[in-house]
Design an enzyme around this catalytic site. Structure first.
Site, PDB file in Angstrom:
ATOM      1  N   GLU A   1     -69.402  29.355  -8.659  1.00  0.00           N
ATOM      2  CA  GLU A   1     -69.607  28.088  -9.363  1.00  0.00           C
ATOM      3  C   GLU A   1     -68.353  27.207  -9.280  1.00  0.00           C
ATOM      4  O   GLU A   1     -67.491  27.300 -10.138  1.00  0.00           O
ATOM      5  CB  GLU A   1     -69.970  28.394 -10.823  1.00  0.00           C
ATOM      6  CG  GLU A   1     -71.228  29.243 -10.957  1.00  0.00           C
ATOM      7  CD  GLU A   1     -71.624  29.520 -12.401  1.00  0.00           C
ATOM      8  OE1 GLU A   1     -71.261  28.742 -13.314  1.00  0.00           O
ATOM      9  OE2 GLU A   1     -72.298  30.521 -12.631  1.00  0.00           O
ATOM     10  N   TYR A   2     -68.251  26.310  -8.230  1.00  0.00           N
ATOM     11  CA  TYR A   2     -69.255  26.043  -7.203  1.00  0.00           C
ATOM     12  C   TYR A   2     -68.551  25.849  -5.865  1.00  0.00           C
ATOM     13  O   TYR A   2     -67.457  25.260  -5.832  1.00  0.00           O
ATOM     14  CB  TYR A   2     -70.043  24.775  -7.549  1.00  0.00           C
ATOM     15  CG  TYR A   2     -70.727  24.852  -8.882  1.00  0.00           C
ATOM     16  CD1 TYR A   2     -71.925  25.534  -9.032  1.00  0.00           C
ATOM     17  CD2 TYR A   2     -70.152  24.261  -9.992  1.00  0.00           C
ATOM     18  CE1 TYR A   2     -72.564  25.592 -10.266  1.00  0.00           C
ATOM     19  CE2 TYR A   2     -70.780  24.331 -11.226  1.00  0.00           C
ATOM     20  CZ  TYR A   2     -71.974  25.007 -11.364  1.00  0.00           C
ATOM     21  OH  TYR A   2     -72.572  25.090 -12.583  1.00  0.00           O
TER      22      TYR A   2
ATOM     23  N   THR B   1     -81.323  26.331 -13.158  1.00  0.00           N
ATOM     24  CA  THR B   1     -82.026  25.170 -13.697  1.00  0.00           C
ATOM     25  C   THR B   1     -81.983  25.193 -15.228  1.00  0.00           C
ATOM     26  O   THR B   1     -83.019  25.227 -15.911  1.00  0.00           O
ATOM     27  CB  THR B   1     -83.466  25.142 -13.173  1.00  0.00           C
ATOM     28  OG1 THR B   1     -84.033  26.464 -13.267  1.00  0.00           O
ATOM     29  CG2 THR B   1     -83.487  24.719 -11.724  1.00  0.00           C
ATOM     30  N   TYR B   2     -80.765  25.195 -15.740  1.00  0.00           N
ATOM     31  CA  TYR B   2     -80.507  25.161 -17.181  1.00  0.00           C
ATOM     32  C   TYR B   2     -79.113  24.570 -17.392  1.00  0.00           C
ATOM     33  O   TYR B   2     -78.385  24.309 -16.422  1.00  0.00           O
ATOM     34  CB  TYR B   2     -80.613  26.561 -17.793  1.00  0.00           C
ATOM     35  CG  TYR B   2     -80.077  27.690 -16.935  1.00  0.00           C
ATOM     36  CD1 TYR B   2     -78.716  27.900 -16.779  1.00  0.00           C
ATOM     37  CD2 TYR B   2     -80.946  28.568 -16.275  1.00  0.00           C
ATOM     38  CE1 TYR B   2     -78.223  28.929 -15.992  1.00  0.00           C
ATOM     39  CE2 TYR B   2     -80.460  29.598 -15.481  1.00  0.00           C
ATOM     40  CZ  TYR B   2     -79.102  29.780 -15.352  1.00  0.00           C
ATOM     41  OH  TYR B   2     -78.614  30.797 -14.568  1.00  0.00           O
TER      42      TYR B   2
ATOM     43  N   THR C   1     -66.492  31.956 -15.247  1.00  0.00           N
ATOM     44  CA  THR C   1     -65.047  32.183 -15.403  1.00  0.00           C
ATOM     45  C   THR C   1     -64.472  33.051 -14.293  1.00  0.00           C
ATOM     46  O   THR C   1     -63.261  33.285 -14.271  1.00  0.00           O
ATOM     47  CB  THR C   1     -64.744  32.845 -16.758  1.00  0.00           C
ATOM     48  OG1 THR C   1     -65.425  34.110 -16.830  1.00  0.00           O
ATOM     49  CG2 THR C   1     -65.190  31.965 -17.907  1.00  0.00           C
TER      50      THR C   1
END
Length: 395
Positions: A175-176, A239-240, A135
């Site tokens: 991000e991102y 990696t989630y 955010t």
């Protein structure tokens, strides 16, 4: 006889000279694997997760690096996120790392004051201030238009007299770059590289600089992560969150290590993300594998195996379809494993999450690829005795 004596003298002199000479320097030893974890600024509220928990759980002794999340990027500059939680909130003796309450006139209170105490107790622990987040990434577009100004603001913030010397570097969680997250960015493929290059110039060669990078391989191709790695100590691969109830109504592990029959997207695995980073030219020793200390869940599921239909996200204490590991381990224990991640069916709910056993497999994978280490998002999700972090640090 004199010739033989002269020869023996030369041999003896040569031997003595050899004994007194400096040995040839060998290669520098490889740095120890990184064991990093994020401590969230807001965790001191609803979760009640204090800096002291890092001490009492044993986490502080297992971590090599602790990342404090998040600072803000406001007006293209580094800024404190929540002033009250960070450095103004008085900490009672019961919540203090050393059992001593903050004095009313203390210039540094809150989590920063506790982090200073924690660092004194664990002098090898390195602290990094992370900026941005899901955010909080919108400000990076403006920062990318003036990288030098952004970097100087970060340097000045680290040097603030109230907490000077506390942080060893900065983590960028954008991000991102040049891709879509909560909003879409069009800063260009080299924006992150320019930002990290400016930070390196401003902070110097000894500072720690890291950046979080997406798990989605298509997003990895949108920015020059190989170029960014020239200025970073490491890149933390998220990696989630490959799958979740907000992304579809069929169950799937949100952080699989490897592909499995029926996986909705072949590239939605740790192995695929790491492989893409290496293919792009990021050095293996600068890649960290991310491990989520939480689960993603669905409700109204039609079956126990992955791929079952569902009606929506399972309820969570702080968000739909998400819950901390320490809650799930007790309430909805694993019923199977697929793609290297555990899953659990309990009643009408289905959850996927990592356990000490699946984390051990991820540690082994990171070692097999000679990666830089692993990191956890985020530490409040662990058990009171840091079971997940213990497994993450075991390798």
């Amino acid at each position: 006889m004199r010739v033989r004596s002269a020869f023996l003298s030369l041999v003896l002199l040569s031997s003595l000279a050899s004994c007194g000479s400096e040995p040839e320097p060998g290669p520098d030893p490889a740095p120890p694997p990184v064991v990093a974890g994020y401590f969230t600024e807001w965790g001191v509220y609803g979760r009640g997760y204090q800096v002291k928990n890092l001490q009492t759980s044993g986490a502080a002794g297992r971590l090599t690096h602790l990342k404090y999340a998040f600072g803000e990027v406001a007006g293209g500059r580094c800024a404190v996120g929540d002033d009250w939680a960070a450095h103004r909130k008085p900490i009672a003796a019961a919540d203090s790392v050393d059992g001593v309450a903050d004095q009313p006139a203390a210039t540094l209170r809150g989590s920063f004051g506790q982090l200073r105490k924690l660092k004194a107790a664990h002098p090898r622990l390195r602290l990094i201030w992370s900026f941005g987040g899901w955010t909080g990434s919108a400000g990076f577009a403006e920062a990318a238009r003036d990288p030098a100004g952004f970097a100087e603001s970060c340097r000045a913030l680290l040097a603030d007299s109230r907490w000077a010397g506390l942080f060893d570097g900065i983590d960028i969680d954008w991000e991102y770059p040049n891709a879509c997250g909560l909003a879409c960015d069009r800063s260009g493929p080299d924006a992150l590289t320019r930002l990290l290059g400016a930070l390196r110039s401003a902070l110097g060669p000894q500072a720690l600089i890291s950046t979080a990078v997406p798990g989605d391989v298509t997003k990895l191709r949108a920015a020059d992560y190989a170029g960014a790695s020239r200025y970073a100590n490491w890149l933390g691969a998220m990696t989630y969150d490959y799958f979740g109830a907000g992304k579809g109504l069929r169950t799937a592990p949100h952080s699989a290590l490897s592909a499995y029959p029926g996986i909705p997207r072949e590239t939605a695995t740790t192995e695929a993300t790491v492989g893409e980073l290496l293919r792009l030219g990021v050095p293996a020793e600068k890649v960290l594998v991310g491990v989520g200390f939480y689960g993603r869940g669905w409700t109204g599921v039609s079956g126990a195996a992955p791929g079952a239909t569902a009606t929506g996200p399972a309820p969570g204490r702080f968000g739909k379809g998400i819950e901390d590991y320490h809650v799930l381990a007790a309430r909805c224990p694993p019923t199977g494993t697929v793609g290297g991640q555990a899953y659990a069916r309990c009643g009408g709910q289905w959850w996927s999450y990592d356990t000490p056993e699946t984390i051990a497999a991820k540690v082994a994978y990171a070692r097999s690829r000679s990666l830089g280490g692993l990191f956890a998002w985020e530490l409040a999700g662990d058990t009171p005795d840091a079971a997940l972090l213990t497994a993450l640090a075991a390798g």
